[in-house]
Scaffold this active site. Sequence first.
Site, PDB file in Angstrom:
ATOM      1  N   LYS A 230       0.833  -1.211   0.000  1.00  0.00           N
ATOM      2  CA  LYS A 230       0.000   0.000   0.000  1.00  0.00           C
ATOM      3  C   LYS A 230       0.864   1.256   0.000  1.00  0.00           C
ATOM      4  O   LYS A 230       2.050   1.211   0.336  1.00  0.00           O
ATOM      5  CB  LYS A 230      -0.941  -0.028   1.203  1.00  0.00           C
ATOM      6  CG  LYS A 230      -1.959  -1.159   1.058  1.00  0.00           C
ATOM      7  CD  LYS A 230      -3.238  -0.912   1.782  1.00  0.00           C
ATOM      8  CE  LYS A 230      -4.240  -1.992   1.368  1.00  0.00           C
ATOM      9  NZ  LYS A 230      -5.497  -1.916   2.051  1.00  0.00           N
ATOM     10  N   ARG A 265      -3.409 -10.121   4.749  1.00  0.00           N
ATOM     11  CA  ARG A 265      -3.786 -10.215   3.322  1.00  0.00           C
ATOM     12  C   ARG A 265      -2.624  -9.652   2.523  1.00  0.00           C
ATOM     13  O   ARG A 265      -2.296  -8.476   2.656  1.00  0.00           O
ATOM     14  CB  ARG A 265      -5.070  -9.420   3.082  1.00  0.00           C
ATOM     15  CG  ARG A 265      -5.546  -9.428   1.644  1.00  0.00           C
ATOM     16  CD  ARG A 265      -6.826  -8.600   1.501  1.00  0.00           C
ATOM     17  NE  ARG A 265      -7.341  -8.637   0.136  1.00  0.00           N
ATOM     18  CZ  ARG A 265      -6.956  -7.802  -0.820  1.00  0.00           C
ATOM     19  NH1 ARG A 265      -6.050  -6.859  -0.581  1.00  0.00           N
ATOM     20  NH2 ARG A 265      -7.462  -7.902  -2.036  1.00  0.00           N
TER      21      ARG A 265
HETATM   22  C1  9MG Z   1      -9.856  -5.883  -1.502  1.00  0.00           C
HETATM   23  N1  9MG Z   1      -9.035  -5.127  -0.583  1.00  0.00           N
HETATM   24  C2  9MG Z   1      -8.169  -4.143  -0.910  1.00  0.00           C
HETATM   25  N2  9MG Z   1      -7.610  -3.649   0.219  1.00  0.00           N
HETATM   26  C3  9MG Z   1      -8.144  -4.347   1.248  1.00  0.00           C
HETATM   27  C4  9MG Z   1      -7.985  -4.293   2.630  1.00  0.00           C
HETATM   28  O1  9MG Z   1      -7.201  -3.396   3.205  1.00  0.00           O
HETATM   29  N3  9MG Z   1      -8.679  -5.154   3.393  1.00  0.00           N
HETATM   30  C5  9MG Z   1      -9.526  -6.053   2.833  1.00  0.00           C
HETATM   31  N4  9MG Z   1     -10.186  -6.876   3.652  1.00  0.00           N
HETATM   32  N5  9MG Z   1      -9.728  -6.128   1.517  1.00  0.00           N
HETATM   33  C6  9MG Z   1      -9.044  -5.286   0.743  1.00  0.00           C
END
Ligand code: 9MG
Length: 286
Positions: A230, A265
Amino acid sequence: MRSNLFKARDRVLDVSTPQIMGILNVTPDSFSDGGSYTSLGAAVEQAQRMYDEGAAIIDIGGESTRPGADPVTLEMELERVVPVVEAVSKHCPEALISVDTSSPEVMTESVKIGAHIWNDIRALTRPHAVETAAALGVGVCLMHMQGTPQNMQDNPHYDDQQGGVVGTVKSFLHARAQECLQAGIDAQSIMLDPGFGFGKTIEENYILLNHIAELTQDTDFFLMAALSRKSMIGKITGQEIPAERVCGSVVAGFYALEKGAHFLRVHDVAATVEATKIFQALRLYR
Ligand code: 9MG
């Protein structure tokens, strides 16, 4: 006391060790001809690679959520997501499949062909989303976002009277989780996610990261941290290109685990899994 088992349909994940959700984007900027055999083959290959590297969950999404991204139509999202869910479910049956969508229709179709988790950046706020999730028996990931992907970075603002960014995110997520519980979704099937980068300044993202434990404190919910590649990483490390933010992302993910996250994630599964092994060793020999 919170259970160590996250439940999603007929599957459970033991979160006494960190669990990794690998990101599989099927938006056109990831696969130029989404839906064709070539992109389907590439998607399955990438899903299998991430599973082999240690991702228990593969997150499949057909809507670009980047700041300023255009919304996707239901037809387009179904067309992009459903064939990939079906193919990954068939070729990689051990993996749990999560679908990054806000649409009850997309989730319903995805569950019919093997999905287990609903990952919603809009925290199941669309009409009938919560009831649909309860009826499907899926695990849910509820994320906080201020505004919409189109305008969220225009001028994010959090009121001190409402506890600033941490208090606001916490109240929102607890209210969404409460609605899920009332609809019959088990606390063991709910992850809360602060939504790094979704309507937050760089400073607010780092304040949130320092305080994420508070989001699930005294609850039975699980904590998801999604920091991978990010801009909050790139702005600090100076990496303009997202794919070059691996090291910063891994370090931030490690810090999130130390702060209490159960799930990460990520794009870079192998590097993250290495970090989780060090995290576990440090936990074992405290
Ligand atoms: C799809 N997506 C993109 N950024 C995300 C984030 O920070 N959290 C989750 N749960 N999905 C995300």
